[in-house]
Design a protein around this motif. Structure first.
Motif, PDB file in Angstrom:
ATOM      1  N   VAL A   1      -7.727  -2.608  -3.581  1.00 40.80           N
ATOM      2  CA  VAL A   1      -8.438  -3.865  -3.336  1.00 40.80           C
ATOM      3  C   VAL A   1      -7.455  -4.968  -2.977  1.00 40.80           C
ATOM      4  O   VAL A   1      -7.659  -5.718  -2.014  1.00 40.80           O
ATOM      5  N   SER A   2      -6.361  -5.066  -3.729  1.00 41.71           N
ATOM      6  CA  SER A   2      -5.356  -6.102  -3.443  1.00 41.71           C
ATOM      7  C   SER A   2      -4.761  -5.931  -2.054  1.00 41.71           C
ATOM      8  O   SER A   2      -4.639  -6.889  -1.284  1.00 41.71           O
ATOM      9  N   GLY A   3      -4.402  -4.697  -1.733  1.00 39.63           N
ATOM     10  CA  GLY A   3      -3.808  -4.444  -0.425  1.00 39.63           C
ATOM     11  C   GLY A   3      -4.770  -4.711   0.711  1.00 39.63           C
ATOM     12  O   GLY A   3      -4.403  -5.321   1.730  1.00 39.63           O
TER      13      GLY A   3
ATOM     14  N   ARG B   1      -1.565  10.205  -4.999  1.00 40.68           N
ATOM     15  CA  ARG B   1      -2.717  11.112  -5.052  1.00 40.68           C
ATOM     16  C   ARG B   1      -3.761  10.643  -6.047  1.00 40.68           C
ATOM     17  O   ARG B   1      -4.917  11.052  -5.980  1.00 40.68           O
ATOM     18  N   ALA B   2      -3.364   9.773  -6.980  1.00 40.90           N
ATOM     19  CA  ALA B   2      -4.319   9.241  -7.960  1.00 40.90           C
ATOM     20  C   ALA B   2      -4.976   7.982  -7.413  1.00 40.90           C
ATOM     21  O   ALA B   2      -4.355   7.204  -6.679  1.00 40.90           O
ATOM     22  N   ASP B   3      -6.221   7.767  -7.794  1.00 41.53           N
ATOM     23  CA  ASP B   3      -6.977   6.606  -7.332  1.00 41.53           C
ATOM     24  C   ASP B   3      -6.538   5.370  -8.109  1.00 41.53           C
ATOM     25  O   ASP B   3      -6.644   5.327  -9.335  1.00 41.53           O
ATOM     26  N   ASN B   4      -6.050   4.375  -7.389  1.00 40.21           N
ATOM     27  CA  ASN B   4      -5.659   3.106  -7.988  1.00 40.21           C
ATOM     28  C   ASN B   4      -6.479   2.018  -7.293  1.00 40.21           C
ATOM     29  O   ASN B   4      -6.048   1.423  -6.308  1.00 40.21           O
ATOM     30  N   SER B   5      -7.668   1.765  -7.816  1.00 40.44           N
ATOM     31  CA  SER B   5      -8.607   0.863  -7.139  1.00 40.44           C
ATOM     32  C   SER B   5      -8.071  -0.570  -7.073  1.00 40.44           C
ATOM     33  O   SER B   5      -8.280  -1.265  -6.075  1.00 40.44           O
TER      34      SER B   5
ATOM     35  N   LEU C   1       1.589   9.210   5.066  1.00 42.49           N
ATOM     36  CA  LEU C   1       0.954   7.891   4.971  1.00 42.49           C
ATOM     37  C   LEU C   1       1.996   6.810   4.698  1.00 42.49           C
ATOM     38  O   LEU C   1       1.980   5.743   5.312  1.00 42.49           O
ATOM     39  N   HIS C   2       2.925   7.090   3.781  1.00 42.28           N
ATOM     40  CA  HIS C   2       3.962   6.113   3.453  1.00 42.28           C
ATOM     41  C   HIS C   2       4.852   5.827   4.673  1.00 42.28           C
ATOM     42  O   HIS C   2       5.189   4.667   4.951  1.00 42.28           O
TER      43      HIS C   2
ATOM     44  N   LEU D   1       0.815  -1.220   0.000  1.00 39.39           N
ATOM     45  CA  LEU D   1       0.000   0.000   0.000  1.00 39.39           C
ATOM     46  C   LEU D   1       0.846   1.268   0.000  1.00 39.39           C
ATOM     47  O   LEU D   1       0.301   2.369  -0.181  1.00 39.39           O
ATOM     48  N   THR D   2       2.157   1.157   0.192  1.00 38.67           N
ATOM     49  CA  THR D   2       2.996   2.355   0.092  1.00 38.67           C
ATOM     50  C   THR D   2       3.051   2.879  -1.341  1.00 38.67           C
ATOM     51  O   THR D   2       3.540   3.989  -1.573  1.00 38.67           O
ATOM     52  N   ALA D   3       2.560   2.097  -2.302  1.00 42.43           N
ATOM     53  CA  ALA D   3       2.498   2.569  -3.690  1.00 42.43           C
ATOM     54  C   ALA D   3       1.327   3.514  -3.921  1.00 42.43           C
ATOM     55  O   ALA D   3       1.181   4.076  -5.022  1.00 42.43           O
ATOM     56  N   MET D   4       0.477   3.711  -2.900  1.00 32.12           N
ATOM     57  CA  MET D   4      -0.645   4.636  -3.052  1.00 32.12           C
ATOM     58  C   MET D   4      -0.138   6.061  -3.223  1.00 32.12           C
ATOM     59  O   MET D   4       0.789   6.489  -2.537  1.00 32.12           O
TER      60      MET D   4
END
Length: 533
Positions: A375-377, A367-371, A488-489, A362-365
């Protein structure tokens, strides 16, 4: 011949433990109880704006409306868990049902903030009666560890459903009714659970040796109240050096230390602290604290990210978190089979490691939405954490003597609540420490005073940006979102480190699932051992 004898022995054990009722029906009744408590812990969150508009509470009153339920519940778990061991676990559970129903009516009809706070406190008392009783009765009804593992898996899956169902149910009710309806939903379930529980649930007690330690119970309640209150204030962003934060922590810790000393000196202690000398028990408690620390802290940060960075509504946020709940349900239902195959050590250790992998993913999150990433995380996160909690709860409950089941269940639930409070305080502090420096240096075109105010939180940054407007407001909004994502990261990396620490701690758990031998009564003894209901 031996196979027939074994099957007959198992049947006799189940018949004696079931106390005249089918043990799986008993499990359903207990799960309904747990569902009520889990839903009520989160259902009010979405109703806070409506409550604020109607009752006009002050800032302190609003804080108590939200926090008094978990605060009172966590404080009284040991008191009522050990009281159930003494006077009867079913009796305490049924009293909890009744109090929960009455308090729900009071909360729904509250016409002032003070009445609502009192009703929420009574709900906390009812929850403290219900929570340890469900686990201790489950321990009694399922003496066979294999079946008990399956029952705990169902129990934990229901807990995951309840926590996720609260906000969704609250949002639905608020769209059609007034805010009090979020409490009235408890009434029909209580009206059914009370008579059904009286008819079907078996009564059980501890060995009853020595008087119940009233002073010790009050010391434990006061100590836990102080510690949980102090931790919640830290999690709410209160200054660490504040008297209202330090004083509850110091007094609570002193009371708990005195409680431990008192229990060690008593011939018949309220809580048998010798249980903590067993590596499986103490390690399980520590794993529960660490798992809840990661879960609640991460859910808080994730909810802020989804709403403030991605701009999702509360309902959309709840739906995005559903994969985590579904994965937790799956892990709970599959937990018994995994425990038999892999044993507590590998199961809990693997759960922690899987959760750490999910957190690092989830550290790859950004500002853009990556659904797909989310979901995977969340699926990995929910499955890993529930696997950990299941293995830890099952090991803790199985390690405790049956006569101490209520006290052991209360210790587990208290660890759960403390881990949640510490998680909000610790990971919230890490988040704030990593977020603020991103705005401390100032934002081009934005007044220094506005940048300082924006450094308190992302929500406040958006308010300041809205007041500024124009290019300066847009620049501040972008800078604050970038700082939040960075924070967050950092928080996720810290969480991963804590989870790996939990994996190392889990190496102290037993390698295999040791199923204790249960005494098989003679046919006449089996009939006489049934408890009348």
């Amino acid at each position: 011949m031996s196979g027939t004898t074994t099957a007959a022995a198992a049947a006799l054990r189940r018949r004696a433990a079931g106390a005249g009722a089918n043990r799986w029906v008993v499990l359903v009744v207990l799960c309904v109880s747990l569902l009520l408590v889990a839903v009520d812990a989160t259902v009010l969150h979405v109703a806070v704006p409506a409550v604020t508009e109607d009752l006009r509470p002050g800032a302190i009153e609003l804080l108590w409306i939200v926090d008094v339920y978990p605060l009172v519940c966590a404080s009284l778990l040991i008191l009522f868990g050990t009281l159930g061991d003494r006077v009867g676990r079913r009796r305490i559970l049924l009293l909890g049902y009744a109090l929960f129903g009455v308090a729900s009516v009071l909360a729904a009809l509250a016409d002032s903030a003070q009445v609502l706070i009192m009703a929420r406190a009574l709900l906390g008392v009812g929850g403290a009666m219900i929570m340890p009783a469900t686990l201790s009765i489950l321990r009694q009804v399922f003496p066979d560890r294999r079946e008990r593992a399956l029952a705990i898996g169902v129990w934990s899956a229901v807990a995951a459903v309840g926590a996720a169902l609260g906000p969704l149910l609250g949002g639905f009710l608020l769209e059609h009714f007034w805010w009090g309806s979020v409490f009235l939903v408890n009434i029909p379930l209580m009206l059914v659970s009370l008579p059904v529980g009286r008819l079907l649930l078996p009564e059980s007690k501890g060995d009853g040796r020595g008087p119940w330690d009233v002073v010790g119970a009050l010391m434990a309640a006061g100590g836990l109240f102080g510690v949980v209150l102090g931790v919640k204030r830290l999690g709410g962003g209160e200054p660490v050096a504040s008297v209202l934060t330090v004083l509850p922590l110091v007094v609570g810790a002193a009371l708990l230390a005195a409680f431990v000393r008192r229990q060690r000196r008593r011939a018949h202690p309220l809580v048998d602290l010798e249980m903590f000398r067993r590596p499986a028990f103490s390690t399980s408690v520590g794993c529960i604290v660490l798992a809840m620390l990661a879960l609640v802290g991460l859910e808080l940060v994730a909810a802020q990210y989804l709403q403030l960075v991605l701009g999702l509504s509360p309902l959309q946020t709840g739906l995005r978190l559903l994969p985590l709940t579904f994965a937790a349900m799956a892990a709970g239902l599959a937990g018994a089979r995994m425990l038999r195959r892999f044993g507590p050590r590998r199961m809990v250790c693997a759960g922690f490691c899987l959760t750490a992998v999910a957190v690092l993913l989830l550290t790859a999150m950004g500002r853009a939405d990556n659904s797909a990433l989310l979901v995977s995380g969340f699926v990995l996160l929910g499955f890993g954490l529930e696997t950990t909690l299941f293995g830890a709860y099952e090991s803790m409950l199985s390690e405790a003597p049956q006569e101490q089941a209520g006290g052991a269940a209360a210790i587990g639930e208290t660890s759960y609540q403390l881990g949640a409070g510490i998680g909000i305080a610790l990971l919230g502090s890490v988040m704030n420490a990593a977020y603020a420096p991103g705005l401390a240096g100032g934002v081009p075109g934005v007044p220094a005073s506005a940048s300082v105010a924006a450094g308190h939180s992302l929500g406040e940054a958006y308010q300041v940006a809205g007041q500024l407007g124009g290019p300066a407001g847009a620049a501040l909004r972008r800078a604050a979102a970038d700082a939040f994502v960075h924070g967050l990261h950092v928080t996720l990396v810290v969480s991963a480190g804590l989870l790996l620490l939990g994996a190392v701690m889990a190496l102290r758990l037993p390698r295999g699932m040791q199923c204790e031998a249960v005494a098989v009564p003679a046919p006449r003894d089996a009939v006489e051992s049934r408890v009348s209901v």
